[in-house]
Design a protein around this motif. Structure first.
Motif, PDB file in Angstrom:
ATOM      1  N   ALA A  86       1.178  -0.939   0.151  1.00  0.00           N
ATOM      2  CA  ALA A  86       0.246   0.432  -0.060  1.00  0.00           C
ATOM      3  C   ALA A  86       0.936   1.739   0.063  1.00  0.00           C
ATOM      4  CB  ALA A  86      -1.319   0.381   1.466  1.00  0.00           C
ATOM      5  N   SER A  87       1.735   1.070   0.888  1.00  0.00           N
ATOM      6  CA  SER A  87       3.225   2.354   0.766  1.00  0.00           C
ATOM      7  C   SER A  87       3.343   2.968  -0.814  1.00  0.00           C
ATOM      8  CB  SER A  87       3.510   2.191   1.409  1.00  0.00           C
ATOM      9  OG  SER A  87       4.742   1.462   1.221  1.00  0.00           O
ATOM     10  N   LEU A  88       3.630   1.510  -1.398  1.00  0.00           N
ATOM     11  CA  LEU A  88       4.134   2.281  -3.025  1.00  0.00           C
ATOM     12  C   LEU A  88       2.853   2.504  -3.729  1.00  0.00           C
ATOM     13  CD1 LEU A  88       6.593  -0.795  -3.409  1.00  0.00           C
ATOM     14  CD2 LEU A  88       7.170   1.916  -2.778  1.00  0.00           C
ATOM     15  N   GLY A  89       1.367   2.198  -3.567  1.00  0.00           N
ATOM     16  CA  GLY A  89       0.489   2.561  -4.222  1.00  0.00           C
ATOM     17  C   GLY A  89      -0.184   1.470  -4.424  1.00  0.00           C
ATOM     18  N   THR A  91      -6.527   9.323   1.646  1.00  0.00           N
ATOM     19  CA  THR A  91      -6.511  10.598   1.004  1.00  0.00           C
ATOM     20  C   THR A  91      -5.887  10.068  -0.146  1.00  0.00           C
ATOM     21  OG1 THR A  91      -6.046  12.041   2.692  1.00  0.00           O
ATOM     22  CG2 THR A  91      -5.453  12.555   0.890  1.00  0.00           C
ATOM     23  N   GLY A  92      -4.956   9.067  -0.320  1.00  0.00           N
ATOM     24  CA  GLY A  92      -3.241   8.533  -1.360  1.00  0.00           C
ATOM     25  C   GLY A  92      -4.952   7.945  -2.428  1.00  0.00           C
ATOM     26  N   ALA A 137      -1.009   7.747  -4.821  1.00  0.00           N
ATOM     27  CA  ALA A 137      -0.835   7.689  -4.487  1.00  0.00           C
ATOM     28  C   ALA A 137       0.188   6.655  -3.403  1.00  0.00           C
ATOM     29  CB  ALA A 137      -1.619   5.811  -4.319  1.00  0.00           C
ATOM     30  N   ALA A 138       1.004   6.505  -4.302  1.00  0.00           N
ATOM     31  CA  ALA A 138       2.757   6.598  -3.551  1.00  0.00           C
ATOM     32  C   ALA A 138       3.147   7.753  -2.750  1.00  0.00           C
ATOM     33  CB  ALA A 138       3.019   5.108  -3.751  1.00  0.00           C
ATOM     34  N   LEU A 139       3.678   8.293  -3.975  1.00  0.00           N
ATOM     35  CA  LEU A 139       3.918   9.245  -2.795  1.00  0.00           C
ATOM     36  C   LEU A 139       2.890  10.031  -1.877  1.00  0.00           C
ATOM     37  CD1 LEU A 139       4.351  11.245  -6.073  1.00  0.00           C
ATOM     38  CD2 LEU A 139       6.334  10.572  -4.458  1.00  0.00           C
ATOM     39  N   CYS A 140       1.788  10.317  -2.126  1.00  0.00           N
ATOM     40  CA  CYS A 140       0.930  10.909  -0.874  1.00  0.00           C
ATOM     41  C   CYS A 140       1.131   9.632   0.025  1.00  0.00           C
ATOM     42  CB  CYS A 140      -0.797  10.778  -1.672  1.00  0.00           C
ATOM     43  SG  CYS A 140      -1.997  11.309  -1.052  1.00  0.00           S
ATOM     44  N   ARG A 141       1.109   8.566   0.464  1.00  0.00           N
ATOM     45  CA  ARG A 141       1.754   7.841   1.616  1.00  0.00           C
ATOM     46  C   ARG A 141       3.696   7.713   2.223  1.00  0.00           C
ATOM     47  NH1 ARG A 141      -1.806   2.909  -0.990  1.00  0.00           N
ATOM     48  NH2 ARG A 141      -4.041   3.746  -0.539  1.00  0.00           N
TER      49      ARG A 141
END
Lengths: 235, 107
Positions: free
Chosen positions: A168-171, B66-67, B96-100
Protein backbone atom coordinates in the motif's frame (compact mmCIF):
# COMPACT_ATOMS: atom_id res chain seq x y z
CA UNK A 1 -10.94 -7.64 -49.52
CA UNK A 2 -13.73 -10.20 -49.45
CA UNK A 3 -16.76 -9.80 -47.25
CA UNK A 4 -15.63 -12.67 -45.08
CA UNK A 5 -12.20 -11.11 -44.46
CA UNK A 6 -13.78 -7.87 -43.36
CA UNK A 7 -16.19 -9.49 -40.92
CA UNK A 8 -15.63 -8.49 -37.29
CA UNK A 9 -15.95 -12.09 -36.03
CA UNK A 10 -12.93 -13.20 -38.06
CA UNK A 11 -10.37 -15.19 -36.04
CA UNK A 12 -7.01 -16.53 -37.18
CA UNK A 13 -3.55 -17.03 -35.74
CA UNK A 14 -2.28 -13.61 -36.86
CA UNK A 15 -5.20 -11.85 -35.16
CA UNK A 16 -4.65 -13.80 -31.95
CA UNK A 17 -0.97 -12.84 -32.00
CA UNK A 18 -1.91 -9.19 -32.65
CA UNK A 19 -4.31 -9.37 -29.72
CA UNK A 20 -1.59 -10.84 -27.51
CA UNK A 21 0.76 -7.98 -28.41
CA UNK A 22 -1.97 -5.35 -27.99
CA UNK A 23 -2.50 -6.37 -24.35
CA UNK A 24 1.22 -6.71 -23.53
CA UNK A 25 1.68 -3.14 -22.22
CA UNK A 26 -1.24 -3.57 -19.86
CA UNK A 27 0.09 -6.98 -18.86
CA UNK A 28 3.00 -5.24 -17.15
CA UNK A 29 0.45 -3.80 -14.74
CA UNK A 30 -1.19 -7.19 -14.45
CA UNK A 31 2.17 -8.58 -13.28
CA UNK A 32 2.33 -5.87 -10.61
CA UNK A 33 -1.23 -6.63 -9.59
CA UNK A 34 -0.40 -10.35 -9.55
CA UNK A 35 2.62 -9.67 -7.35
CA UNK A 36 0.35 -7.74 -4.99
CA UNK A 37 -2.04 -10.69 -4.93
CA UNK A 38 0.76 -13.20 -4.32
CA UNK A 39 1.97 -11.08 -1.40
CA UNK A 40 -1.48 -10.64 0.09
CA UNK A 41 -2.24 -14.35 -0.28
CA UNK A 42 0.98 -15.28 1.52
CA UNK A 43 -0.04 -12.96 4.34
CA UNK A 44 -3.47 -14.64 4.43
CA UNK A 45 -1.55 -17.91 5.02
CA UNK A 46 -2.42 -19.71 1.82
CA UNK A 47 0.11 -22.28 0.68
CA UNK A 48 2.27 -21.52 -2.38
CA UNK A 49 0.61 -24.22 -4.48
CA UNK A 50 -2.87 -23.02 -3.53
CA UNK A 51 -2.06 -19.40 -4.41
CA UNK A 52 -0.71 -20.19 -7.88
CA UNK A 53 -3.55 -22.64 -8.46
CA UNK A 54 -6.13 -20.00 -7.54
CA UNK A 55 -4.70 -17.49 -10.03
CA UNK A 56 -4.45 -20.18 -12.71
CA UNK A 57 -7.96 -21.59 -12.33
CA UNK A 58 -10.01 -18.61 -11.12
CA UNK A 59 -8.23 -15.82 -13.07
CA UNK A 60 -10.39 -13.02 -11.66
CA UNK A 61 -8.35 -10.63 -9.51
CA UNK A 62 -11.04 -8.73 -7.65
CA UNK A 63 -12.82 -11.89 -6.51
CA UNK A 64 -9.52 -13.50 -5.53
CA UNK A 65 -8.67 -10.53 -3.30
CA UNK A 66 -12.16 -10.72 -1.82
CA UNK A 67 -11.60 -14.42 -1.10
CA UNK A 68 -8.49 -13.53 0.89
CA UNK A 69 -10.62 -11.28 3.09
CA UNK A 70 -12.72 -14.32 4.04
CA UNK A 71 -9.81 -16.76 4.27
CA UNK A 72 -8.73 -18.34 7.54
CA UNK A 73 -8.40 -21.74 9.20
CA UNK A 74 -12.17 -21.92 8.59
CA UNK A 75 -13.72 -20.54 5.40
CA UNK A 76 -17.42 -19.56 5.23
CA UNK A 77 -17.99 -21.64 2.13
CA UNK A 78 -21.29 -20.33 0.77
CA UNK A 79 -20.59 -16.71 1.67
CA UNK A 80 -17.33 -17.02 -0.23
CA UNK A 81 -18.99 -18.54 -3.30
CA UNK A 82 -21.79 -15.94 -3.34
CA UNK A 83 -19.17 -13.19 -3.05
CA UNK A 84 -17.15 -14.65 -5.91
CA UNK A 85 -20.30 -14.93 -7.99
CA UNK A 86 -21.41 -11.37 -7.20
CA UNK A 87 -18.05 -9.89 -8.13
CA UNK A 88 -17.73 -12.01 -11.26
CA UNK A 89 -21.34 -11.61 -12.37
CA UNK A 90 -20.04 -9.00 -14.80
CA UNK A 91 -18.66 -11.91 -16.85
CA UNK A 92 -22.28 -12.83 -17.59
CA UNK A 93 -22.68 -9.42 -19.18
CA UNK A 94 -19.42 -9.76 -21.09
CA UNK A 95 -20.60 -13.05 -22.54
CA UNK A 96 -23.97 -11.55 -23.39
CA UNK A 97 -22.49 -8.45 -25.04
CA UNK A 98 -19.98 -10.59 -26.98
CA UNK A 99 -22.60 -13.09 -28.13
CA UNK A 100 -23.45 -11.47 -31.49
CA UNK A 101 -19.81 -11.96 -32.54
CA UNK A 102 -19.37 -15.38 -30.93
CA UNK A 103 -22.53 -16.78 -32.51
CA UNK A 104 -20.94 -17.65 -35.90
CA UNK A 105 -18.31 -19.82 -34.14
CA UNK A 106 -18.71 -23.46 -33.17
CA UNK A 107 -19.80 -23.95 -29.52
CA UNK A 108 -16.40 -25.46 -28.67
CA UNK A 109 -14.49 -22.39 -29.91
CA UNK A 110 -17.09 -20.06 -28.41
CA UNK A 111 -16.69 -21.46 -24.91
CA UNK A 112 -12.94 -21.93 -25.26
CA UNK A 113 -12.52 -18.22 -26.01
CA UNK A 114 -14.67 -17.29 -23.02
CA UNK A 115 -12.25 -19.14 -20.71
CA UNK A 116 -9.94 -16.11 -20.85
CA UNK A 117 -12.58 -13.35 -20.99
CA UNK A 118 -11.80 -10.59 -18.53
CA UNK A 119 -12.25 -6.83 -18.18
CA UNK A 120 -9.42 -5.46 -20.31
CA UNK A 121 -9.56 -7.79 -23.30
CA UNK A 122 -13.37 -7.65 -23.30
CA UNK A 123 -13.30 -3.84 -23.33
CA UNK A 124 -10.77 -3.75 -26.16
CA UNK A 125 -12.67 -6.36 -28.17
CA UNK A 126 -15.92 -4.41 -27.79
CA UNK A 127 -14.11 -1.23 -28.85
CA UNK A 128 -12.87 -3.04 -31.97
CA UNK A 129 -16.32 -4.45 -32.78
CA UNK A 130 -17.80 -0.99 -32.24
CA UNK A 131 -15.66 0.41 -35.04
CA UNK A 132 -16.19 -2.62 -37.29
CA UNK A 133 -12.75 -4.17 -36.75
CA UNK A 134 -12.18 -7.85 -35.83
CA UNK A 135 -12.17 -8.22 -32.04
CA UNK A 136 -12.02 -11.94 -31.30
CA UNK A 137 -8.23 -11.94 -31.70
CA UNK A 138 -8.01 -9.25 -29.03
CA UNK A 139 -10.31 -11.28 -26.81
CA UNK A 140 -8.42 -14.58 -27.16
CA UNK A 141 -4.83 -13.40 -27.67
CA UNK A 142 -5.20 -10.57 -25.18
CA UNK A 143 -6.85 -12.94 -22.70
CA UNK A 144 -3.95 -15.40 -23.00
CA UNK A 145 -1.51 -12.53 -22.33
CA UNK A 146 -3.46 -11.32 -19.28
CA UNK A 147 -3.86 -14.85 -17.92
CA UNK A 148 -0.19 -15.74 -18.40
CA UNK A 149 1.10 -12.57 -16.80
CA UNK A 150 -1.44 -12.79 -13.98
CA UNK A 151 -0.14 -16.27 -13.06
CA UNK A 152 3.47 -15.14 -13.57
CA UNK A 153 2.91 -12.09 -11.37
CA UNK A 154 1.29 -14.19 -8.66
CA UNK A 155 4.26 -16.56 -8.70
CA UNK A 156 6.70 -13.62 -8.56
CA UNK A 157 4.75 -12.23 -5.62
CA UNK A 158 5.43 -15.44 -3.70
CA UNK A 159 9.12 -15.40 -4.51
CA UNK A 160 10.11 -11.76 -4.22
CA UNK A 161 7.62 -11.21 -1.43
CA UNK A 162 10.32 -10.16 1.01
CA UNK A 163 11.28 -7.14 -1.12
CA UNK A 164 7.92 -5.39 -0.78
CA UNK A 165 6.97 -5.13 2.86
CA UNK A 166 4.05 -2.76 2.46
CA UNK A 167 2.40 -2.80 -1.01
CA UNK A 168 0.00 0.00 0.00
CA UNK A 169 2.86 2.42 0.73
CA UNK A 170 3.90 2.00 -2.92
CA UNK A 171 0.35 2.55 -4.10
CA UNK A 172 0.10 -1.06 -5.32
CA UNK A 173 -3.29 -1.60 -3.69
CA UNK A 174 -4.65 1.01 -6.12
CA UNK A 175 -3.73 -0.90 -9.28
CA UNK A 176 -7.17 -2.50 -9.53
CA UNK A 177 -9.10 0.67 -8.67
CA UNK A 178 -7.19 2.86 -11.13
CA UNK A 179 -7.49 0.23 -13.84
CA UNK A 180 -11.26 -0.12 -13.45
CA UNK A 181 -11.69 3.65 -13.32
CA UNK A 182 -9.65 4.11 -16.49
CA UNK A 183 -11.99 1.60 -18.16
CA UNK A 184 -15.07 3.53 -16.97
CA UNK A 185 -13.76 6.98 -17.95
CA UNK A 186 -12.46 5.68 -21.28
CA UNK A 187 -15.94 4.44 -22.23
CA UNK A 188 -18.93 6.25 -23.64
CA UNK A 189 -19.44 9.69 -22.03
CA UNK A 190 -22.73 11.57 -22.25
CA UNK A 191 -25.54 12.79 -20.02
CA UNK A 192 -27.27 9.42 -20.14
CA UNK A 193 -24.15 7.49 -19.05
CA UNK A 194 -23.45 10.10 -16.36
CA UNK A 195 -26.91 9.55 -14.87
CA UNK A 196 -26.50 5.77 -15.08
CA UNK A 197 -23.14 5.96 -13.31
CA UNK A 198 -24.48 8.32 -10.63
CA UNK A 199 -27.37 6.01 -9.82
CA UNK A 200 -25.05 2.98 -9.85
CA UNK A 201 -22.63 4.74 -7.47
CA UNK A 202 -25.43 5.92 -5.16
CA UNK A 203 -27.11 2.50 -5.03
CA UNK A 204 -23.76 0.81 -4.49
CA UNK A 205 -22.95 3.08 -1.53
CA UNK A 206 -26.40 2.58 0.03
CA UNK A 207 -25.98 -1.19 -0.28
CA UNK A 208 -22.42 -0.94 1.00
CA UNK A 209 -23.60 0.71 4.22
CA UNK A 210 -27.03 -0.85 4.77
CA UNK A 211 -27.13 -4.24 3.03
CA UNK A 212 -25.13 -7.44 3.59
CA UNK A 213 -21.44 -7.36 2.69
CA UNK A 214 -20.49 -7.51 -0.99
CA UNK A 215 -24.05 -6.99 -2.20
CA UNK A 216 -23.12 -3.47 -3.38
CA UNK A 217 -21.62 -4.67 -6.67
CA UNK A 218 -24.76 -6.44 -7.83
CA UNK A 219 -27.14 -3.80 -6.39
CA UNK A 220 -25.29 -0.91 -8.07
CA UNK A 221 -25.06 -2.79 -11.35
CA UNK A 222 -28.78 -3.60 -11.43
CA UNK A 223 -29.74 -0.04 -10.44
CA UNK A 224 -27.59 1.38 -13.25
CA UNK A 225 -28.99 -1.20 -15.66
CA UNK A 226 -32.56 -0.20 -14.80
CA UNK A 227 -31.78 3.47 -15.50
CA UNK A 228 -30.38 2.43 -18.87
CA UNK A 229 -33.60 0.49 -19.50
CA UNK A 230 -35.81 3.44 -18.48
CA UNK A 231 -33.85 5.99 -20.52
CA UNK A 232 -33.52 4.18 -23.83
CA UNK A 233 -30.77 5.37 -26.14
CA UNK A 234 -31.95 6.86 -29.41
CA UNK A 235 -29.88 5.45 -32.23
CA UNK B 1 -21.32 -23.79 6.58
CA UNK B 2 -17.61 -23.48 7.20
CA UNK B 3 -14.85 -25.54 5.68
CA UNK B 4 -11.45 -26.36 7.13
CA UNK B 5 -8.68 -25.05 4.89
CA UNK B 6 -6.15 -27.58 6.14
CA UNK B 7 -5.08 -30.40 3.79
CA UNK B 8 -7.33 -30.75 0.76
CA UNK B 9 -9.92 -28.30 2.10
CA UNK B 10 -8.21 -25.27 0.57
CA UNK B 11 -7.93 -26.99 -2.82
CA UNK B 12 -11.61 -27.85 -2.68
CA UNK B 13 -12.55 -24.22 -1.94
CA UNK B 14 -10.35 -22.97 -4.80
CA UNK B 15 -11.88 -25.50 -7.19
CA UNK B 16 -15.37 -24.35 -6.19
CA UNK B 17 -14.34 -20.70 -6.75
CA UNK B 18 -13.01 -21.66 -10.19
CA UNK B 19 -16.27 -23.42 -11.12
CA UNK B 20 -18.41 -20.45 -10.00
CA UNK B 21 -16.22 -18.08 -12.01
CA UNK B 22 -16.35 -20.38 -15.03
CA UNK B 23 -20.14 -20.41 -14.75
CA UNK B 24 -20.15 -16.60 -14.99
CA UNK B 25 -17.81 -16.69 -18.02
CA UNK B 26 -19.96 -19.25 -19.84
CA UNK B 27 -23.39 -18.33 -18.47
CA UNK B 28 -23.93 -15.14 -20.47
CA UNK B 29 -23.08 -16.84 -23.76
CA UNK B 30 -25.09 -19.94 -22.85
CA UNK B 31 -28.25 -18.00 -21.99
CA UNK B 32 -27.93 -15.85 -25.07
CA UNK B 33 -27.88 -18.92 -27.30
CA UNK B 34 -31.47 -19.64 -26.19
CA UNK B 35 -32.96 -16.20 -25.64
CA UNK B 36 -32.76 -13.72 -28.52
CA UNK B 37 -31.18 -10.41 -27.55
CA UNK B 38 -33.84 -7.74 -27.75
CA UNK B 39 -33.27 -4.00 -27.87
CA UNK B 40 -34.42 -3.52 -24.24
CA UNK B 41 -32.19 -6.34 -22.99
CA UNK B 42 -29.20 -4.80 -24.80
CA UNK B 43 -29.94 -1.41 -23.23
CA UNK B 44 -30.09 -3.01 -19.80
CA UNK B 45 -26.92 -5.03 -20.26
CA UNK B 46 -24.97 -2.12 -21.70
CA UNK B 47 -25.94 0.18 -18.85
CA UNK B 48 -25.27 -2.61 -16.37
CA UNK B 49 -21.81 -3.47 -17.67
CA UNK B 50 -20.51 0.05 -16.95
CA UNK B 51 -22.43 0.22 -13.69
CA UNK B 52 -20.69 -2.88 -12.31
CA UNK B 53 -17.35 -1.09 -12.46
CA UNK B 54 -18.80 2.09 -10.93
CA UNK B 55 -20.43 0.02 -8.17
CA UNK B 56 -17.07 -1.64 -7.41
CA UNK B 57 -15.32 1.74 -7.34
CA UNK B 58 -17.77 3.88 -5.33
CA UNK B 59 -17.04 2.38 -1.88
CA UNK B 60 -13.33 2.34 -2.72
CA UNK B 61 -13.42 6.10 -3.35
CA UNK B 62 -15.56 6.89 -0.29
CA UNK B 63 -13.82 4.67 2.27
CA UNK B 64 -10.31 5.06 0.85
CA UNK B 65 -7.57 7.20 2.40
CA UNK B 66 -6.36 10.48 0.87
CA UNK B 67 -3.85 8.54 -1.22
CA UNK B 68 -6.57 6.33 -2.66
CA UNK B 69 -8.87 9.24 -3.49
CA UNK B 70 -6.14 11.35 -5.09
CA UNK B 71 -5.03 8.27 -7.05
CA UNK B 72 -8.52 7.80 -8.50
CA UNK B 73 -8.81 11.52 -9.20
CA UNK B 74 -5.46 11.50 -10.99
CA UNK B 75 -6.43 8.49 -13.09
CA UNK B 76 -9.74 10.14 -14.06
CA UNK B 77 -8.09 13.44 -15.01
CA UNK B 78 -5.29 11.85 -17.06
CA UNK B 79 -7.80 9.53 -18.74
CA UNK B 80 -10.01 12.51 -19.68
CA UNK B 81 -7.11 14.57 -21.04
CA UNK B 82 -4.75 12.00 -22.63
CA UNK B 83 -7.36 9.23 -23.22
CA UNK B 84 -4.64 6.60 -22.65
CA UNK B 85 -5.17 4.04 -19.87
CA UNK B 86 -1.49 3.27 -19.23
CA UNK B 87 -0.36 6.77 -18.15
CA UNK B 88 -3.65 7.17 -16.27
CA UNK B 89 -3.11 4.02 -14.20
CA UNK B 90 0.60 4.72 -13.66
CA UNK B 91 -0.18 8.30 -12.60
CA UNK B 92 -2.77 7.12 -10.11
CA UNK B 93 -0.44 4.60 -8.51
CA UNK B 94 2.39 7.14 -8.39
CA UNK B 95 0.18 9.71 -6.66
CA UNK B 96 -1.00 7.13 -4.11
CA UNK B 97 2.60 6.15 -3.37
CA UNK B 98 3.82 9.77 -3.10
CA UNK B 99 0.86 10.71 -0.97
CA UNK B 100 1.48 7.88 1.47
CA UNK B 101 5.24 8.53 1.61
CA UNK B 102 4.96 12.30 2.06
CA UNK B 103 1.76 12.65 4.05
CA UNK B 104 1.73 9.64 6.39
CA UNK B 105 -0.20 11.62 9.02
CA UNK B 106 -2.92 12.64 6.59
CA UNK B 107 -3.08 9.33 4.70
Amino acid sequence: MTRRDASPHRLDRALVWDGFKALLPLSLFVIVFGVAFGLAATQARLGDLEIVLMSTLVFAGASQFAALELWGPQVPFFTLLVTVFAINARHLLMGATLYPWLEPLSPARRYAIMLVASDANWAMAMQAFGSGRPGLGLLLGGGIALWGFWVLGTWLGLNIGGAVRDPASLGLDMVMGCFLLAMVVGGEKNLRMLLIWSVAAGASLLAFYYLPENSHVVVGAIAGGLVGLAWGKRE
Amino acid sequence: MSLETGGLGALFVILAMALVTLATRWGGVFVMSFVPIGYRVRQFIHAMSGSVLVALLAPLAVTGDTGARLALLTTAVIMLTLKKPLPAIAGGILVAALCRQLLPAVG
